[in-house]
Design a protein around this motif. Sequence first.
Motif, mmCIF file in Angstrom:
data_model
loop_
_atom_site.group_PDB
_atom_site.id
_atom_site.type_symbol
_atom_site.label_atom_id
_atom_site.label_comp_id
_atom_site.label_asym_id
_atom_site.label_seq_id
_atom_site.Cartn_x
_atom_site.Cartn_y
_atom_site.Cartn_z
ATOM 1 N N TYR A 106 0.798 -1.299 -0.175
ATOM 2 C CA TYR A 106 -0.008 -0.136 0.045
ATOM 3 C C TYR A 106 0.956 1.353 -0.038
ATOM 4 C CZ TYR A 106 -4.043 -2.729 0.833
ATOM 5 O OH TYR A 106 -5.223 -3.625 0.588
ATOM 6 N N ARG A 107 2.153 1.198 0.628
ATOM 7 C CA ARG A 107 3.065 2.486 0.408
ATOM 8 C C ARG A 107 3.175 2.744 -0.878
ATOM 9 N NH1 ARG A 107 7.479 0.507 3.257
ATOM 10 N NH2 ARG A 107 6.211 0.484 5.043
ATOM 11 N N GLN A 108 3.367 1.881 -1.857
ATOM 12 C CA GLN A 108 3.437 2.284 -3.154
ATOM 13 C C GLN A 108 2.576 3.080 -3.696
ATOM 14 O OE1 GLN A 108 5.693 -0.806 -5.655
ATOM 15 N NE2 GLN A 108 3.786 -1.741 -4.709
ATOM 16 N N TYR A 109 1.226 3.108 -3.277
ATOM 17 C CA TYR A 109 0.238 3.911 -3.655
ATOM 18 C C TYR A 109 0.199 5.196 -3.074
ATOM 19 C CZ TYR A 109 -1.644 -0.075 -6.421
ATOM 20 O OH TYR A 109 -1.463 -1.094 -7.268
ATOM 21 N N GLU A 110 0.654 5.280 -1.790
ATOM 22 C CA GLU A 110 0.866 6.427 -1.142
ATOM 23 C C GLU A 110 1.761 7.398 -1.586
ATOM 24 O OE1 GLU A 110 1.561 5.035 2.910
ATOM 25 O OE2 GLU A 110 -0.528 5.297 3.416
ATOM 26 N N VAL A 111 2.710 6.938 -2.201
ATOM 27 C CA VAL A 111 3.772 7.817 -2.624
ATOM 28 C C VAL A 111 3.721 8.012 -4.079
ATOM 29 C CG1 VAL A 111 5.402 7.083 -0.904
ATOM 30 C CG2 VAL A 111 5.576 5.787 -3.186
ATOM 31 N N ALA A 112 2.523 7.331 -4.847
ATOM 32 C CA ALA A 112 2.078 7.681 -6.152
ATOM 33 C C ALA A 112 3.187 7.337 -7.074
ATOM 34 C CB ALA A 112 1.781 8.866 -6.241
ATOM 35 N N LYS A 113 3.983 6.067 -6.972
ATOM 36 C CA LYS A 113 5.027 5.466 -8.066
ATOM 37 C C LYS A 113 4.025 5.418 -9.357
ATOM 38 C CE LYS A 113 8.220 3.384 -4.875
ATOM 39 N NZ LYS A 113 8.684 2.218 -4.643
ATOM 40 N N PRO A 114 4.737 6.219 -10.318
ATOM 41 C CA PRO A 114 3.986 6.358 -11.785
ATOM 42 C C PRO A 114 3.910 4.890 -12.336
ATOM 43 C CG PRO A 114 5.938 7.392 -11.803
ATOM 44 C CD PRO A 114 5.779 7.185 -10.362
#
Length: 332
Positions: free
Chosen positions: A315-323
């Motif tokens: 979920y952290r990946q989506y929090e930092v909005a990795k494209p």
Amino acid sequence: MKAIATQQGNIVITELPAPTPTAGHVIVRTEYSAISPGTEMGFLKRMPEQPVVLGYSAVGIVEAVGDGVTDRYPGQRVACYGAPYARHAERLSMPSNLTAAVPDGVDPKEAAFAGLGAIAIHALRTASLSFGESTAVVGLGILGNLIAQISNAASYRTAGLDLDAGRVEALRRLGVPHAYASPEALEEKLADAVGPYGADAVLICASGPGEALINRAMSWLRDRGKIVIVGDVTTEYSRGDMFGKEVQVLISRAGGPGRYDASYERENRDYPIGYVRWTEGRNVGEYIRLLAENKITIAPLITDVFRLDRAEEAYRQYEVAKPNVVGTLIQY
């Protein structure tokens, strides 16, 4: 059993009682569950005080069946859709209406996205398109990409739009050549993509403020065309633009008829096919059929697979909005 929940804005692994068979339900041992970032990140932002279990799309193996279930059997692989039954948990108690058999040859990782597949199919059904008509899909994340692929598989003339050039290229590689990284590029090629009269429907899978986008999308439509809201966008728009073409503005809710109806879901009472041709469960089955017949694929969009104990990282990946993050699975 373990399940993924959110509490006070954090991802936690919580313990739940293992489900037991009830009438009309099957017990499924989860293999993979798919993260739906638009829905699930919204739950995180609400910061509930008590744990809320996340997820609504999964695949697994039937371990037991309840009374009255005749179309499922232990050992069968099934795709599962619909909270609170399908979720990020080691075991699921699923109404059989909300499952679809997964044949040999279909990758269970792709089948785990059945919930998003049903939502994509229902969005296209909401547009009420006929053979030869056209769509423009705005927002090419995993849901928009699926809608565009399914539209193309149904032989609708299909265009896609996303400001992320990587997502545009991903759709082109999947067989939809008219995909563009700016509204100007779409407008320049609109007649080539959808025909000289404009699109029959624009499906909006983006999120955020919607007024400018919806108003611009109306200019891409033919007279009396349709806007279908699929993503979480605000719905302010110009009455003048709407009046000028008598545009229909529609919203697509989840995976189809039956969603949020306790008698259909919890009590597993199917709708007669003569009255309701396409339920949410039948849409799940159609998504699996499209995979089995190689009409669509989601494999290139699966960017990460995390084991259950690494859920917070997923979920952290989506929090930092990795494209580059598109499709994420939890493995059990």
